[in-house]
Design a protein around this motif. Structure first.
Motif, PDB file in Angstrom:
ATOM      1  N   GLU A  25       0.862  -1.183   0.000  1.00 23.47           N
ATOM      2  CA  GLU A  25       0.000   0.000   0.000  1.00 23.47           C
ATOM      3  C   GLU A  25       0.899   1.234   0.000  1.00 23.47           C
ATOM      4  OE1 GLU A  25      -3.607   1.885  -0.267  1.00 23.47           O
ATOM      5  OE2 GLU A  25      -3.248  -0.278  -0.261  1.00 23.47           O
ATOM      6  N   PRO A  26       0.706   2.149  -0.976  1.00 27.35           N
ATOM      7  CA  PRO A  26       1.586   3.319  -1.017  1.00 27.35           C
ATOM      8  C   PRO A  26       1.330   4.281   0.133  1.00 27.35           C
ATOM      9  CG  PRO A  26      -0.176   3.516  -2.650  1.00 27.35           C
ATOM     10  CD  PRO A  26      -0.281   2.144  -2.062  1.00 27.35           C
ATOM     11  N   GLY A  27       2.434   4.850   0.667  1.00 26.68           N
ATOM     12  CA  GLY A  27       2.318   5.894   1.670  1.00 26.68           C
ATOM     13  C   GLY A  27       1.960   7.223   1.003  1.00 26.68           C
ATOM     14  N   LEU A  32       2.031   3.295  -6.235  1.00 23.71           N
ATOM     15  CA  LEU A  32       2.052   1.865  -6.482  1.00 23.71           C
ATOM     16  C   LEU A  32       2.115   1.664  -7.988  1.00 23.71           C
ATOM     17  CD1 LEU A  32       1.846  -1.059  -5.376  1.00 23.71           C
ATOM     18  CD2 LEU A  32      -0.640  -0.879  -5.722  1.00 23.71           C
ATOM     19  N   LEU A  33       3.076   0.866  -8.422  1.00 27.37           N
ATOM     20  CA  LEU A  33       3.286   0.636  -9.844  1.00 27.37           C
ATOM     21  C   LEU A  33       2.937  -0.794 -10.219  1.00 27.37           C
ATOM     22  CD1 LEU A  33       6.811   2.303 -10.231  1.00 27.37           C
ATOM     23  CD2 LEU A  33       4.580   3.366 -10.597  1.00 27.37           C
ATOM     24  N   VAL A  75      -2.002   6.208  -6.216  1.00 29.14           N
ATOM     25  CA  VAL A  75      -1.196   7.389  -5.913  1.00 29.14           C
ATOM     26  C   VAL A  75      -1.372   7.778  -4.450  1.00 29.14           C
ATOM     27  CG1 VAL A  75      -0.829   9.834  -6.462  1.00 29.14           C
ATOM     28  CG2 VAL A  75      -1.392   8.221  -8.280  1.00 29.14           C
ATOM     29  N   GLY A  76      -0.253   8.058  -3.761  1.00 26.76           N
ATOM     30  CA  GLY A  76      -0.309   8.516  -2.378  1.00 26.76           C
ATOM     31  C   GLY A  76      -0.977   9.866  -2.254  1.00 26.76           C
ATOM     32  N   ALA A 133       7.391   8.580  -5.084  1.00 30.56           N
ATOM     33  CA  ALA A 133       6.915   9.246  -6.299  1.00 30.56           C
ATOM     34  C   ALA A 133       7.950  10.218  -6.847  1.00 30.56           C
ATOM     35  CB  ALA A 133       5.602   9.972  -6.015  1.00 30.56           C
ATOM     36  N   SER A 134       8.766  10.812  -5.978  1.00 30.92           N
ATOM     37  CA  SER A 134       9.776  11.774  -6.427  1.00 30.92           C
ATOM     38  C   SER A 134      10.861  11.129  -7.267  1.00 30.92           C
ATOM     39  CB  SER A 134      10.421  12.467  -5.218  1.00 30.92           C
ATOM     40  OG  SER A 134       9.474  13.231  -4.509  1.00 30.92           O
ATOM     41  N   PHE A 135      10.970   9.797  -7.187  1.00 32.79           N
ATOM     42  CA  PHE A 135      11.991   9.076  -7.947  1.00 32.79           C
ATOM     43  C   PHE A 135      11.358   8.181  -9.014  1.00 32.79           C
ATOM     44  CE2 PHE A 135      14.174  10.804  -4.423  1.00 32.79           C
ATOM     45  CZ  PHE A 135      15.473  11.025  -4.852  1.00 32.79           C
TER      46      PHE A 135
END
Length: 354
Positions: A25-27, A32-33, A75-76, A133-135
């Motif tokens: 689960e994305p923070g 999540l990809l 998406v977080g 997400a920044s990377f």
């Protein structure tokens, strides 16, 4: 979303398994990809065969893979620059803290950095993977998932060529025409190198390097004297190269790199081999040949995407083998045997296209 999150997990030296993992689960700052294309790197194979690289030792089960591209499926809450459906390339190294290296723009050197498939951090050779997400970098429509996955090795080359200060008219020697040597050739040419010589033991790889733009190829044999090879390089170029990029990590090749490089030039060490090697250091010192190290990369994904989108660099010929994720063990064996150049695993059952 399907419940299937098949992953390629290394349990210990020689113990590679396909097994199900929970879908993460994305923070707030993650995405999540759904993974699409993941390349097999030499380091993945090395961990499989030996259980360690340098000080990094596999002590618990670890998901492999760090050359990756996929599609955003969740998406977080704090993410604003990406949305569901975006196609992205994954930069596998994510700083964990705002230390001196992060502040100076050299976050790759941070001792606490998270890095995919480097113990104890899991990689992304799986169906679903969570990442900062920044990377994650959005891919233009004309850049394929496989090209996105190849941005990781391409970034090694960009960082190496930057460290070498390659610019218009530079003459270059590249030692080793494996995947990293090949991308170093492509990037050096894109950055303005006027002539490039590339070496290898394999005539097949040298033939591909020639097709990719090498001006000269040089077949080396085990036991060749470093000074003799250096003279042959000079004979091909008509002068010693200004820059040598060493991609093998082999002691004799590092020696060749130093002897071959022009006085006042630069040797960049990309390949990793033994912890200690014997090199003609005084030869380099009295000729003011700079020896510079390379550790992964930093701040390279935007340039790599621009190179691919503009057509300045074409990495597509590097992918010589493709396997569905379910055949990962066979894919790793193919890589271990040195077949082809880059083996790509396809993680999305419903989309096996490049």
């Amino acid at each position: 979303m399907e419940k299937d999150n098949l992953a390629v997990v290394l349990h210990a030296q020689g113990d590679l398994r396909l097994e199900q993992r929970p879908i993460p689960e994305p923070g707030p700052n993650d995405v999540l990809l759904q993974m699409h294309s993941v390349g097999i790197c030499g380091s993945d194979v090395h961990y499989w065969q030996y259980g360690k690289i340098g000080d990094f030792t596999v002590k618990k089960p670890m998901v492999l893979g760090h050359e990756a591209a996929g599609r955003v499926v969740k998406v977080g809450s704090a993410v604003v620059h990406l949305q569901v459906g975006d196609r992205v390339a994954v930069e596998p190294g994510v700083p964990r803290e705002m230390d001196e290296f992060f502040k100076s723009g050299r976050y790759n050197l941070s001792p606490t950095i998270f890095f995919c498939a480097t113990p104890p951090d899991d990689g992304n050779l799986c169906r679903y993977y969570k990442h900062s997400a920044s990377f994650c970098y959005k891919l233009p429509d004309n850049v394929t998932f496989e090209e996105g996955a190849l941005i990781e090795p391409l970034s090694v080359a960009i960082h190496a060529c930057r460290r070498a200060s390659i610019s218009l008219g530079t003459t270059v020697l590249i030692c080793g025409s494996g995947p990293i040597g090949m991308v170093c050739l492509l990037v050096a040419k894109a950055m303005g190198a006027s002539q490039a010589v590339i070496t290898d033991l394999s005539p097949e790889r040298l033939a591909m390097a020639k097709e990719l733009g090498a001006d000269f190829v040089l077949t080396v044999n085990r036991g060749d004297r470093a000074q003799d090879l250096a003279q042959r390089v000079e004979g091909l170029l008509g002068a010693q190269p200004q820059v040598t990029i060493e991609c093998t990590g082999v002691e004799s090749s590092i020696q060749t790199a130093i002897y071959a490089t022009r006085s006042g030039g630069v040797v960049v060490l990309v390949g990793l081999g033994s912890d200690t090697v014997t090199v003609p250091l005084i030869n380099a010192a009295v000729r003011e040949v700079d020896i510079r190290g390379v550790f992964r990369y930093c701040n390279t994904w935007p340039m790599a995407i621009a190179m691919l989108a503009s057509g300045k660099v074409n990495v597509k010929p590097l992918v010589t083998h493709r396997f569905p994720l379910e055949q990962a063990v066979q894919a790793f064996e193919t890589t271990r045997q040195g077949q082809g150049v880059k083996v790509m695993l396809k993680c999305d059952q419903n989309d096996q296209d490049p």
